[in-house]
Write a protein that holds these residues in place. Structure first.
Motif, PDB file in Angstrom:
ATOM      1  N   VAL A  11      29.648  -3.732  15.983  1.00 19.59           N
ATOM      2  CA  VAL A  11      30.761  -3.841  17.215  1.00 19.59           C
ATOM      3  C   VAL A  11      31.914  -3.269  16.853  1.00 19.59           C
ATOM      4  O   VAL A  11      32.332  -2.484  15.567  1.00 19.59           O
ATOM      5  CB  VAL A  11      31.593  -5.566  16.738  1.00 19.59           C
ATOM      6  N   SER A  17      35.951  -9.402  18.868  1.00 22.41           N
ATOM      7  CA  SER A  17      34.430 -10.320  19.162  1.00 22.41           C
ATOM      8  C   SER A  17      34.482 -11.578  18.422  1.00 22.41           C
ATOM      9  O   SER A  17      33.672 -11.881  19.046  1.00 22.41           O
ATOM     10  CB  SER A  17      33.618  -8.870  18.106  1.00 22.41           C
ATOM     11  N   PHE A  20      35.764 -13.108  21.148  1.00 19.08           N
ATOM     12  CA  PHE A  20      34.775 -14.028  22.113  1.00 19.08           C
ATOM     13  C   PHE A  20      34.312 -14.715  21.619  1.00 19.08           C
ATOM     14  O   PHE A  20      33.719 -15.885  22.145  1.00 19.08           O
ATOM     15  CB  PHE A  20      34.474 -12.904  22.795  1.00 19.08           C
ATOM     16  N   TYR A  21      33.235 -14.851  20.337  1.00 19.49           N
ATOM     17  CA  TYR A  21      32.501 -15.384  19.956  1.00 19.49           C
ATOM     18  C   TYR A  21      33.027 -17.467  19.842  1.00 19.49           C
ATOM     19  O   TYR A  21      32.367 -18.170  19.886  1.00 19.49           O
ATOM     20  CB  TYR A  21      31.404 -14.992  19.357  1.00 19.49           C
ATOM     21  N   LEU A  49      29.566  -9.516  11.881  1.00 18.78           N
ATOM     22  CA  LEU A  49      29.869  -8.765  13.282  1.00 18.78           C
ATOM     23  C   LEU A  49      30.985  -8.130  12.203  1.00 18.78           C
ATOM     24  O   LEU A  49      31.845  -8.491  11.777  1.00 18.78           O
ATOM     25  CB  LEU A  49      31.178  -9.444  13.921  1.00 18.78           C
ATOM     26  N   ASP A 109      28.275  -9.309  25.956  1.00 20.96           N
ATOM     27  CA  ASP A 109      29.753  -9.430  24.841  1.00 20.96           C
ATOM     28  C   ASP A 109      30.399  -8.085  25.082  1.00 20.96           C
ATOM     29  O   ASP A 109      30.155  -7.265  26.397  1.00 20.96           O
ATOM     30  CB  ASP A 109      29.282 -10.193  24.298  1.00 20.96           C
ATOM     31  N   PRO A 110      31.818  -8.488  24.683  1.00 23.64           N
ATOM     32  CA  PRO A 110      32.536  -7.177  24.732  1.00 23.64           C
ATOM     33  C   PRO A 110      31.821  -6.319  23.906  1.00 23.64           C
ATOM     34  O   PRO A 110      32.411  -4.800  24.891  1.00 23.64           O
ATOM     35  CB  PRO A 110      33.502  -7.413  23.830  1.00 23.64           C
ATOM     36  N   ASP A 111      31.341  -6.117  23.241  1.00 25.04           N
ATOM     37  CA  ASP A 111      29.807  -4.644  22.835  1.00 25.04           C
ATOM     38  C   ASP A 111      28.689  -4.261  24.256  1.00 25.04           C
ATOM     39  O   ASP A 111      28.487  -3.316  23.371  1.00 25.04           O
ATOM     40  CB  ASP A 111      30.139  -4.823  21.602  1.00 25.04           C
TER      41      ASP A 111
END
Length: 123
Positions: A11, A17, A20-21, A49, A109-111
């Protein structure tokens, strides 16, 4: 016999991350540093991550090179989770649809890693 009980995603920002998770699965990270974060998924599988900028040996794959698949009880749960994630602002790559393996949708996800939710045998 080997037991696959750990998923590693490369990531851009482990702390972003991890937030986010943590929000997505409702559980705070078990470990967090500037280059790595780890959380336990509800299934017990560990999610690592790791900063794509510091992983050794260096990662060569681009963003979004992985997919995490999560099962839910039925098609209604797929649709409800889709609405929840959409309201949270997750990018939806595939709206809920029925495929040969069941009802499913895919978010990012953000990545750019794919997050697939599905209800087996509902398609």
């Amino acid at each position: 016999m080997l037991n696959a009980d750990f998923i590693l995603l490369y990531v851009d920002s482990p702390s972003a991350s991890a937030r986010f998770y943590a929000d997505l699965i409702g559980s705070a990270p078990l470990e967090e540093s500037p280059t790595f974060a780890m959380a336990a998924l509800p299934s017990g599988i560990m999610l690592g991550l790791w900063s794509r900028h510091t992983v050794e040996p260096a990662a060569t794959a681009g963003a979004g090179g992985a997919e995490i698949a999560m099962t839910v009880a039925d098609a209604a749960a797929v649709d409800a989770l889709h609405l929840d994630w959409q309201a949270r602002g997750l990018a939806i790559l595939q709206a809920p649809t029925d495929l040969d393996f069941g009802r499913t949708f895919v978010a990012l996800d953000p990545d750019g890693h794919r997050l697939r939710v599905f209800a087996p045998g509902q398609g």
